[in-house]
Design a protein around this motif. Structure first.
Motif, PDB file in Angstrom:
ATOM      1  N   CYS A 381       0.881  -1.167   0.000  1.00 38.97           N
ATOM      2  CA  CYS A 381       0.000   0.000   0.000  1.00 38.97           C
ATOM      3  C   CYS A 381       0.915   1.212   0.000  1.00 38.97           C
ATOM      4  CB  CYS A 381      -0.863  -0.064   1.265  1.00 38.97           C
ATOM      5  SG  CYS A 381      -1.770   1.431   1.671  1.00 38.97           S
ATOM      6  N   ILE A 403     -11.580  -8.398   5.005  1.00 44.95           N
ATOM      7  CA  ILE A 403     -10.751  -7.330   4.446  1.00 44.95           C
ATOM      8  C   ILE A 403     -10.825  -6.031   5.267  1.00 44.95           C
ATOM      9  CG2 ILE A 403     -12.487  -6.558   2.752  1.00 44.95           C
ATOM     10  CD1 ILE A 403      -8.786  -6.804   1.914  1.00 44.95           C
ATOM     11  N   ASN A 404     -11.998  -5.696   5.821  1.00 42.03           N
ATOM     12  CA  ASN A 404     -12.069  -4.465   6.620  1.00 42.03           C
ATOM     13  C   ASN A 404     -11.266  -4.605   7.919  1.00 42.03           C
ATOM     14  OD1 ASN A 404     -14.036  -2.615   5.162  1.00 42.03           O
ATOM     15  ND2 ASN A 404     -15.125  -4.566   5.184  1.00 42.03           N
ATOM     16  N   LYS A 407      -7.755  -3.976   7.052  1.00 44.83           N
ATOM     17  CA  LYS A 407      -7.563  -2.526   6.979  1.00 44.83           C
ATOM     18  C   LYS A 407      -7.373  -1.945   8.383  1.00 44.83           C
ATOM     19  CE  LYS A 407     -10.197   1.649   5.810  1.00 44.83           C
ATOM     20  NZ  LYS A 407     -11.316   2.204   5.049  1.00 44.83           N
ATOM     21  N   GLY A 413      -5.117   0.409   2.779  1.00 42.16           N
ATOM     22  CA  GLY A 413      -6.360   0.986   2.265  1.00 42.16           C
ATOM     23  C   GLY A 413      -6.858   2.155   3.073  1.00 42.16           C
ATOM     24  N   GLY A 419      -8.049   2.635  -0.659  1.00 38.17           N
ATOM     25  CA  GLY A 419      -8.163   1.261  -1.131  1.00 38.17           C
ATOM     26  C   GLY A 419      -8.497   1.133  -2.602  1.00 38.17           C
ATOM     27  N   SER A 423      -6.632  -2.285  -2.921  1.00 39.85           N
ATOM     28  CA  SER A 423      -7.509  -3.322  -2.367  1.00 39.85           C
ATOM     29  C   SER A 423      -7.481  -4.602  -3.192  1.00 39.85           C
ATOM     30  CB  SER A 423      -8.945  -2.802  -2.202  1.00 39.85           C
ATOM     31  OG  SER A 423      -9.538  -2.633  -3.449  1.00 39.85           O
ATOM     32  N   THR A 427      -6.755  -7.873  -1.158  1.00 43.07           N
ATOM     33  CA  THR A 427      -7.745  -8.952  -1.207  1.00 43.07           C
ATOM     34  C   THR A 427      -7.093 -10.275  -1.619  1.00 43.07           C
ATOM     35  OG1 THR A 427      -9.484  -7.394  -1.761  1.00 43.07           O
ATOM     36  CG2 THR A 427      -9.902  -9.681  -2.298  1.00 43.07           C
ATOM     37  N   ARG A 443     -15.674  -7.179   1.191  1.00 48.46           N
ATOM     38  CA  ARG A 443     -15.216  -6.031   0.411  1.00 48.46           C
ATOM     39  C   ARG A 443     -15.028  -4.829   1.316  1.00 48.46           C
ATOM     40  NH1 ARG A 443     -19.782  -2.645  -1.108  1.00 48.46           N
ATOM     41  NH2 ARG A 443     -21.512  -3.543   0.047  1.00 48.46           N
ATOM     42  N   LEU A 444     -14.120  -3.975   0.915  1.00 49.21           N
ATOM     43  CA  LEU A 444     -13.850  -2.761   1.687  1.00 49.21           C
ATOM     44  C   LEU A 444     -15.068  -1.861   1.623  1.00 49.21           C
ATOM     45  CD1 LEU A 444     -10.291  -1.334   0.952  1.00 49.21           C
ATOM     46  CD2 LEU A 444     -11.136  -2.332   3.072  1.00 49.21           C
TER      47      LEU A 444
END
Ligand SMILES: Cc1cc2nc3c(=O)[nH]c(=O)nc-3n(C[C@H](O)[C@H](O)[C@H](O)COP(=O)(O)OP(=O)(O)OC[C@H]3O[C@@H](n4cnc5c(N)ncnc54)[C@H](O)[C@@H]3O)c2cc1C
Ligand SMILES: Cc1cc2nc3c(=O)[nH]c(=O)nc-3n(C[C@H](O)[C@H](O)[C@H](O)COP(=O)(O)OP(=O)(O)OC[C@H]3O[C@@H](n4cnc5c(N)ncnc54)[C@H](O)[C@@H]3O)c2cc1C
Lengths: 467, 380
Positions: A381, A403-404, A407, A413, A419, A423, A427, A443-444
């Motif tokens: 990132c 994924i969150n 983060k 992200g 993201g 992302s 992912t 998903r973000l």
């Protein structure tokens, strides 16, 4: 008393332009918002300052389409409320009314909509590799944007690397523009190209064009390699070359190539944040390894007043984008009590393109060993300066499967791009580590603003009411 | 899938309160299960502003707050990370004479608690804080207050608790609780049955449901503080800042981002969720530029909000249930529970093991709402 219809279209690419056209034909005056300075979207991006180049030289085989689309848009101007250089950075929650937060010329405004057509397009799908943050490394799309909009190249001796049909197209465009193309490094194995044979039956023009680009590149002495895995960008303050590994008949070879610029990309990823903020339901698309807003054949979402079209509703290319823009507008018109002109032909045409996309994906497959082969020290990132190792460590130490959560615990992200760029890689890293599909890790969640906005944007909120 | 667990204590809610309680109780030798419907520290405890501030708290909260103050520097030893905790100082600004008078009155009222408040007024302000470009009448500095990274603290408490032997069950909502006479039976997740002697209700903004179930209805409302964060910028703001009245607060984190808040977000139809409000965010942004003109060209990269419980008198509920023996409540921290939570965990552990605590918590009894309810009924 019902309020007058105020349809708003976000995005003035092929999808947004065709949607606007259809809405205007029905006698409505839509608002068209676009972040860009000139309409046309990504593929038919226009120069900021006319440089005397012809449509033919700028858009090649697509010159006719580009010209038709631009002309269609010019003709629409008296009948639409077009606002270029306008970023839509937030959509109110569904229960809080139909409102967009927009930023143009430094002023923040809130505008209402009765219906919304999101035609937000796509950007490059980025997969990090060692050295990808070195100056002189660009995404494929950015290298093309430089050519179309600014009339310049990213370097004199350029290497193209990655996967997807754009790889050969942009390399060829660079060659035509006078840059020396040192190599096209395809991450897909040569065997995957056999799928192009089955595509030829459905879409001979696409295959012919692809072959033409490849052939011309080869005739010009451009090195073309398959089954490539990047190992390192050479040079520290500026790209000086690329070292890569590639599969050969007998095993593997490590090679280096010198260049002063490198363009890379692994197909595209849709811009879906606005649909997310609007509260549309999403579903996972296994082919594109991405979450997309749920849509019916015409582009209706789970929200009765929000429609999606173009690459932002699923990557399908410019021709499909034009069709889907028109379809979304048709659905909007039907849903507001106007007759739906026969859409079956358009639906069928779009579906035919989607089937071609399926084959193209097989010919340009995603490098699904990326997550295990990418070295630890690679930047994952770049906004937050997080390495692959840090990502892997966070996943392992927090037993992360979502994924969150990744983060929250690693900052992946959380930076300027929110993201949008990292992302895809995050992912893949997470789902790879969990040995599940990319869909399993979720998903973000999108947060406003979808892109950075200046802290001092004037502050005054100007609500717009339509007279 | 079914599973049976039998423990001394079950804790509903793996926020900072529940997680620190779990760690403290495990260290006291109890067997503990910690349950969260999502992930530990993913609600208020993980998404708050990060202010580790005593200044401005009501005097009743200060003994608890002071106890927490002694714990924060020990994070590394307790949970393995320092979570970016810094004693940067907390500077509270007064924009008007009237507000400054309030700061003076507060300093006077809490003189005996040892916060070490320093009042600065007039031209001394600019001498003392040359980076401050705001027009302010005066300010109050609490030199040993500071801030920390909330994303890291609560999950680390939960992990530390797990390492110490607590059974941590995430993605496991508590569905049903019943008193069995000598303890509690809990149904959670997909068919998990838990038996425990004692039960802690630290379910944050969702705690009222469990309190009501045991005949202790509380006037809990949900609040959604609204936050704004900029891109990383050169380090310049040395303190965590606030304003008398609370319409703006801001700090600069180690990475360089300005994290700022003020005003409230908006609940969605499902009140578990909220959205930051653009109105609140805009006013924070304007206020930020008034305070720090150098931020005018900075970019805002994200808004966010979170869900927290508020009580009408601004104080939390901490202590034993008045209807059910073995049940303890700890919720309703009113937008300010991050700082006190590590101490709340210790207090709960003391209550569970000894039935009493060394920290005064009378003001936080759940019974205060019963009295209010009775009085209102009588006056009708
Ligand atoms: C860089 C790049 C280059 C490409 N080049 C080619 C090519 O050469 N050949 C090819 O076949 N395909 C190309 N593609 C694919 C191409 O994008 C699509 O096939 C086609 O342009 C899709 O049309 P669209 O209308 O869906 O989206 P786009 O053309 O991407 O248009 C989307 C528009 O929405 C605007 N927008 C997005 N979000 C916001 C927001 N929040 N606020 C305001 N405006 C917003 C954007 O500024 C943009 O103008 C390229 C894609 C990219 C990303
Ligand atoms: C945006 C924001 C800014 C703030 N700023 C500050 C600040 O600067 N300083 C400060 O001191 N405080 C601040 N606060 C307040 C502080 O964050 C809270 O007071 C504190 O985190 C409360 O901790 P908690 O453990 O009680 O609640 P939470 O962290 O909310 O934990 C409660 C947990 O219970 C779980 N739960 C709920 N129902 C169930 C169920 N049925 N089964 C299982 N689990 C369940 C939830 O999933 C949640 O994880 C702020 C709050 C917010 C939202």
């Amino acid at each position: 008393m019902s309020k007058p219809l105020q349809p708003v279209i976000v995005g003035a690419g092929p999808a947004g332009i065709r949607a606007a056209e259809r809405v205007v034909r029905a006698g409505l005056r839509p608002i068209v918002l676009d972040e860009g300075q000139r309409a046309g979207g990504q593929i038919y991006r226009r120069p900021l300052i006319e440089d005397g180049r012809s449509y033919r030289s700028r858009y090649g085989s697509e010159a006719g389409k580009a010209q038709r689309l631009h002309q269609a848009f010019e003709a629409l101007l008296p009948d639409i409320d077009y606002r270029p250089e306008t970023l839509v950075w937030n959509i109110s929650a569904p229960e809080r009314g139909n409102q967009l937060d927009i930023l143009s010329s430094g002023v923040h405004r809130q505008i209402g909509f009765s219906q919304l057509i999101l035609c937000t397009g796509a950007t490059d799908r980025v997969l990090p590799f060692p050295g990808w943050t070195t100056p002189g490394v660009y995404t494929l799309g950015a290298s093309q944007t430089a050519l179309k909009a600014q009339g310049c190249t990213i370097g004199d001796r350029v290497v193209f690397m990655g996967s997807g049909p754009l790889l050969y197209l942009v390399a060829w465009q660079y060659m035509k523009a006078g840059a020396r193309v040192e190599a096209v490094l395809d991450t897909a194995p040569v065997t995957s190209k056999r799928y192009l044979l089955s595509l030829a039956a459905h879409a001979p023009r696409i295959v012919a064009l692809g072959l033409f680009y490849g052939l011309q590149l080869q005739l010009a002495g451009v090195k073309i390699r398959y089954g490539v895995r990047p190992e390192a960008v050479l040079g520290t303050s500026q790209v000086e070359g690329l070292r890569y590994r590639r599969r050969t008949l007998t095993g593997e070879a490590v090679e280096s190539i010198a260049c002063d610029a490198l363009a890379y990309g692994f197909a595209l990823r849709p811009e879906t944040q606005l649909a997310d903020l609007a509260g549309c339901r999403f579903r996972f698309d296994a082919r594109d390894r991405v979450w997309l807003p749920e849509r019916d054949a015409l582009g209706r979402t789970s929200r009765s007043d929000v429609y999606v079209a173009g690459d932002g509703s699923g990557i399908a290319g410019a021709d499909a984008a034009e069709i889907s823009g028109e379809l979304a507008a048709a659905a909007l018109l039907e849903d507001t009590g106007r007759a739906l002109a026969d859409a079956a032909g358009l639906v069928a045409a779009r579906e035919a393109i989607l089937r071609q996309r399926d084959i193209l994906e097989q010919a340009f497959p995603f490098p699904d060993d990326w997550f295990e082969t990418v070295p630890d020290e690679t930047t994952l990132c770049r906004c937050e300066e997080i390495t692959i190792a840090e990502g892997r460590r966070a996943i392992a130490s927090g037993s992360i499967t979502e994924i969150n959560r990744l983060k929250a615990l690693s900052r992946v992200g959380m930076g300027r791009c929110q993201g949008r760029m990292c992302s895809a890689a995050a992912t893949e890293l997470l789902s790879g580590a969990c040995a599940t599909s990319a869909g399993e890790v979720g998903r973000l969640r999108a947060q406003a603003p979808v892109k950075p906005i200046p802290l001092g944007f004037g502050g005054r909120v100007e609500a717009e009411v339509r007279s | 899938m079914s599973r049976r667990i039998s423990v001394d204590v079950a804790i509903i809610g793996g926020g900072l309160v529940g997680s620190s309680a779990a760690l403290a109780m495990r260290k006291a030798g109890l067997s503990v299960v910690l349950l969260d419907k999502g992930y530990c520290g993913a609600q208020a405890s993980g998404v708050n502003y990060g202010g580790v501030r005593r200044q401005g708290r009501s005097p009743e909260q200060l003994p608890l707050s002071q106890r927490a103050h002694r714990l924060w520097p020990q994070l590394k030893a307790m949970i393995g990370i320092d979570a970016e905790y810094v004693r940067s100082g907390h500077l509270k600004l007064a924009r008007t004479e009237k507000d400054f008078a309030k700061l003076e009155a507060y300093a006077e009222a809490v003189r005996d608690y040892g916060l070490g408040l320093e009042l600065v007024a007039g031209s001394a302000l600019a001498d003392r804080f040359p980076w401050l470009s705001a027009k302010a009448v005066g300010a109050s500095l609490c030199p040993d207050d500071g801030h920390a990274n909330p994303r890291l603290v609560a999950p680390a408490f939960a992990r530390a608790a797990e390492r110490a032997g607590v059974t941590v069950l995430e993605q496991t909502p508590v569905r049903e609780v019943t008193a069995t006479g000598n303890g509690f039976a809990i149904l959670a997740g997909d068919g998990i049955e838990i038996r425990c002697r004692q039960l802690v209700n630290s379910a944050g903004a969702w705690s009222d449901r469990f309190a009501a179930q045991f005949g202790e209805a509380v006037p809990l409302t949900r609040i959604y503080p609204s936050m704004v964060v900029t891109e990383p910028l050169p380090l310049r703001l040395p303190v965590s800042m606030g304003e008398q009245g609370g319409s703006f607060y801001g700090r600069q984190v180690a990475r360089g981002n300005y994290v700022m808040g003020g005003g409230r977000g908006l609940p969605l139809t499902n009140a578990d969720y909220s959205r930051p409000s653009v109105t609140a965010a805009s006013s924070v942004m304007q206020r930020a530029i008034a305070l720090f003109p150098h931020l005018a060209d900075a970019q805002v990269i994200r808004f966010w909000s979170g869900t927290e419980a508020e009580m009408p008198d601004g104080n939390p509920v901490i202590g034993p249930s008045e209807t059910t023996s073995g049940l303890f409540h700890a919720f309703g921290f009113c937008g300010a529970g991050f700082q006190t939570a590590p101490a709340v965990g210790e207090v709960l552990s003391e209550l569970v093991t000894d039935g009493r605590t060394t920290t005064p918590i009378q003001a936080f009894s759940i019974g205060r709402f019963r009295k209010v309810a009775v009085e209102t009924a009588a006056s009708l």
